[in-house]
Scaffold this active site. Structure first.
Site, PDB file in Angstrom:
ATOM      1  N   GLY A  96      39.994  57.206  49.958  1.00  0.00           N
ATOM      2  CA  GLY A  96      39.609  57.246  48.546  1.00  0.00           C
ATOM      3  C   GLY A  96      40.161  56.071  47.761  1.00  0.00           C
ATOM      4  O   GLY A  96      39.456  55.457  46.951  1.00  0.00           O
ATOM      5  N   CYS A  97      41.413  55.726  48.017  1.00  0.00           N
ATOM      6  CA  CYS A  97      42.042  54.613  47.302  1.00  0.00           C
ATOM      7  C   CYS A  97      41.410  53.284  47.697  1.00  0.00           C
ATOM      8  O   CYS A  97      41.285  52.383  46.867  1.00  0.00           O
ATOM      9  CB  CYS A  97      43.545  54.613  47.543  1.00  0.00           C
TER      10      CYS A  97
END
Length: 158
Positions: A46-47
């Site tokens: 996600g990051c």
């Protein structure tokens, strides 16, 4: 639980090491608008998506007068690996002590998979030219956040 910032608040000052170990401070951006986004960990799916989205839109944001700084609890060495592996252009700084994360309301209790845990709250704070909070977004999603942020700021995507 740290206090969440509100528009009009003075953005907390910070001086944190970037991926090269060079100190980056909020004061470095005086006179310019800056998007400060907080994410849990470099090199996670996600990051990575979020950092790539910011990198892909960096020029559009810059043309609209915004600088971008990503803050995570990671050490500079991990940020450097993240930057190189993903070819990131966004400025990444590390806050291993989590003091800046807490000052911005981006560290505390959150829900994760139905459990209450303590950690980084994915957040984005837009700071104006005078160092005041212009917008404060908490519990943002990694995917699609940059597009939504640009819509909220009235910036047309490239």
């Amino acid at each position: 639980m740290s206090e969440r910032l509100q528009p009009g608040d003075t953005a907390p000052a910070f001086a944190l090491p970037d991926a090269d170990g060079k100190e980056i401070s909020l004061a470095d951006f005086a006179g310019r608008k800056v998007v400060v986004y907080f994410y849990p960990a470099a090199l996670t799916p996600g990051c990575t998506k979020q950092a790539c989205d910011f990198t892909d839109n960096l020029q559009v944001l810059a043309d609209a007068g915004y600088e971008v700084v990503g803050v995570s609890p990671d050490k500079p060495e991990k940020l450097a690996t993240f930057r190189e592996k993903e070819d990131l252009k966004v400025t990444l700084v590390g806050d291993p002590s989590k003091e800046t994360l807490a000052a911005y309301g981006a560290f505390g209790e959150k829900q994760m998979y139905g459990k209450t845990v303590t950690g980084v709250i994915r957040s984005t704070i837009v700071v104006d030219e005078k160092g005041a909070v212009e917008h404060a977004f908490y519990n943002v999603r990694a995917t699609g956040h940059v597009a939504k942020l640009m819509r909220d700021l009235g910036i047309a995507a490239a």
